[in-house]
Structures are given as structure tokens and as C-alpha cells.
Design an enzyme around this catalytic site. Structure first.
Site, PDB file in Angstrom:
ATOM      1  N   ASP A 185       0.865  -1.200   0.000  1.00 33.60           N
ATOM      2  CA  ASP A 185       0.000   0.000   0.000  1.00 33.60           C
ATOM      3  C   ASP A 185       0.895   1.241   0.000  1.00 33.60           C
ATOM      4  OD1 ASP A 185       0.218  -1.206   2.981  1.00 33.60           O
ATOM      5  OD2 ASP A 185       0.382   0.969   3.057  1.00 33.60           O
ATOM      6  N   ASP A 203       0.484   3.718   2.288  1.00 36.42           N
ATOM      7  CA  ASP A 203       0.213   4.350   3.578  1.00 36.42           C
ATOM      8  C   ASP A 203      -0.850   5.437   3.357  1.00 36.42           C
ATOM      9  OD1 ASP A 203       0.749   4.243   6.349  1.00 36.42           O
ATOM     10  OD2 ASP A 203       1.953   6.049   6.206  1.00 36.42           O
TER      11      ASP A 203
HETATM   12  N1  ADE Z   1       2.197  -2.747   7.007  1.00 36.74           N
HETATM   13  C1  ADE Z   1       1.765  -2.719   5.726  1.00 36.74           C
HETATM   14  N2  ADE Z   1       1.386  -1.481   5.372  1.00 36.74           N
HETATM   15  C2  ADE Z   1       1.596  -0.690   6.455  1.00 36.74           C
HETATM   16  C3  ADE Z   1       1.414   0.696   6.712  1.00 36.74           C
HETATM   17  N3  ADE Z   1       0.938   1.518   5.787  1.00 36.74           N
HETATM   18  N4  ADE Z   1       1.746   1.165   7.943  1.00 36.74           N
HETATM   19  C4  ADE Z   1       2.254   0.328   8.877  1.00 36.74           C
HETATM   20  N5  ADE Z   1       2.429  -0.987   8.687  1.00 36.74           N
HETATM   21  C5  ADE Z   1       2.122  -1.495   7.489  1.00 36.74           C
END
Ligand code: ADE
Length: 252
Positions: free
Chosen positions: A209, A211
Site C-alpha cells: 500500500d 500508507d
Molecule cells: N504494514 C503494511 N502497510 C503498512 C502501513 N501503511 N503502515 C504500517 N504498517 C504497514
């Protein structure tokens, strides 16, 4: 040589061992987060541990990182390979990409992160941490990613946050300014403890992703992470199997 694998989110229960046998472990820090599963991969001895438990019941703050590392050590593991889902903090690290981490920034606040709660008189222990991931294991991970032609990044700085909440946009942008490439909730703690325990440790991260720093798409959700990880999980297991197959077989 025996290889411990710590499976993270999306790889809590991978079915990659031959002749698997489950056993319970205990340590001075309590039980590890999952039963250990011992078996072989291409003739190499392997022990598998699910970081958050087989049913993913343990949030990152409460993972027994010390118990997990010591349980693998007591099981005879000479090396540890870890997997983790990470959020990308860089446009060029795309969903599904693998990142072979080489640095961390520890932004955790609430968890035990040392085995040394008390020093022996005149014997302080301050573990060097300049290069927290084992270079030999990293090179093997990079070579395996390259062999399969997977889109991957041979270096990456992970910032490990406390969680279980995700970051605010202000935090996400700050981590980007700090130079972090990816973000997760577990790896710094594990790498610190593995180093203290003297076990070579490396981690292959799957970017799932962006974030929440990217304004042209919605912020990350847990469902997004799991969806992308499951879609790409066989990349991670393939890389692990390739690395382990290339390691020295145990003496009988
Ligand atoms: N693990 C996978 N994506 C994450 C994110 N955006 N923030 C923290 N841990 C994660």
C-alpha cells in the site's frame, strides 16, 4: 545450519515445509507467539514461527519478540529470515514489489526491545546496530528476487511504528522526509533482538500500500494489505525456498 522463518501478516501459516512437525516451545520470556513448525525445505532444516500467531491474534505491540527470537535460537536456528508486509513511502516502490531491507528507523515506544534489562557490574552491553540486517542473507534474497525476475528493491529503510493504528498524514510525510522508504510495525524490534542474540537476520518485505501520504488515492486499510499480500504471497515463499535451497545442508 538451521533456518528460522518468521512469517508476518499474510504469511502466518504458509504450507512450505516437508515433513512438518509442530512443537510447543517456552523461553525465559514466555511462550513464543505460535507453536514452532519444524521440517525441511529441499533437505535444509527449517523452523517456522508465525509472528502474530497462526490465527493472527496478537497485535504488533504485544508480540513476544524476545520469546520468539529465543525460541528459534533454542530450536537451533543459526539464521533467521523474516517476512513482512510494508507500506510504501516512495512512488517508485509499487504494490507487490519486494524490498530487501538494509536499514531501519525505530519509531516504536511501548515494547521491550532488549535482552539486557540489567548489566553485570562493569559489563555494559551496547550492541552495534549500524548495519542491522545480515549482508550474506540479504545478498541471497536479492539474487533470488533477480532470478525470478520479480520487481524488487535491493535496499530499503523501514520505519517501524508502534501500531496497531496506521499513521496520520503528518507522520507519513515526516517519515518520507526522514528518508524512510517503507513502513511497518515489527521489523526493527525483531532485528534488534536478533542482533543481540547473535543470530544473522534478514527480512524480505512486500509492499502492499502507499500508507496515507499519497493524496490521489484513499489511505491504507488492513483489507487492502491482506488482499495485495495474498495476491503476491507466492513470490515471497518462492524467494524463501530459493534462498534456503542455496544454503549449506545440515550435517546429519
Ligand atoms: N504494514 C503494511 N502497510 C503498512 C502501513 N501503511 N503502515 C504500517 N504498517 C504497514
Amino acid at each position: 545450519m538451521k533456518i528460522g522463518i518468521i512469517g508476518g501478516s499474510g504469511l502466518d501459516n504458509p504450507d512450505i515445509l516437508e515433513n512438518p512437525r509442530d512443537f510447543e516451545a517456552d523461553t525465559p520470556y514466555g511462550k513464543p507467539n505460535s507453536t514452532l513448525r519444524q521440517g525441511t525445505i529441499k533437505g535444509r532444516d527449517v523452523v517456522l514461527l508465525a509472528r502474530h500467531g497462526r490465527g493472527h491474534t496478537c497485535p504488533p505491540t504485544f508480540v513476544n519478540y524476545r520469546g520468539n527470537i529465543l525460541a528459534l535460537k533454542a530450536a537451533g536456528c543459526t539464521h533467521i529470515l523474516a517476512t513482512t508486509a510494508v507500506g510504501s513511502l516512495k512512488a517508485e516502490i509499487k504494490r507487490g514489489d519486494l524490498v530487501v531491507l538494509d536499514q531501519f528507523i525505530d519509531f516504536t515506544r511501548l515494547r521491550p526491545l532488549t535482552f539486557h534489562e540489567r548489566f553485570e557490574p562493569h559489563c555494559p552491553v551496547h550492541t552495534p546496530m549500524a548495519d542491522p540486517f545480515d549482508q550474506g542473507l540479504r545478498e541471497r534474497l536479492i539474487a533470488a528476487c533477480a532470478k525470478f525476475g520479480y520487481s524488487h528493491h535491493p535496499t530499503g529503510t523501514v520505519v517501524t511504528i508502534e501500531g496497531p493504528r496506521f499513521s496520520t498524514r503528518a507522520e507519513s510525510n515526516m517519515f518520507r522526509q526522514w528518508g524512510a522508504d517503507v513502513i511497518n510495525m515489527s521489523i526493527a524490534t525483531e532485528a534488534i533482538l536478533a542482533a543481540e542474540a547473535g543470530i544473522p537476520y534478514a527480512a524480505v518485505a512486500m509492499s502492499t500500500d502507499y500508507d496515507c501520504w499519497k493524496t490521489d488515492e484513499p489511505p491504507v486499510t488492513w483489507e487492502d494489505i491482506l488482499h495485495i499480500f495474498k495476491q503476491n504471497a507466492e513470490k515471497v515463499t518462492g524467494v524463501l525456498i530459493e534462498v534456503i535451497a542455496g544454503m549449506e545442508a545440515s550435517k546429519a
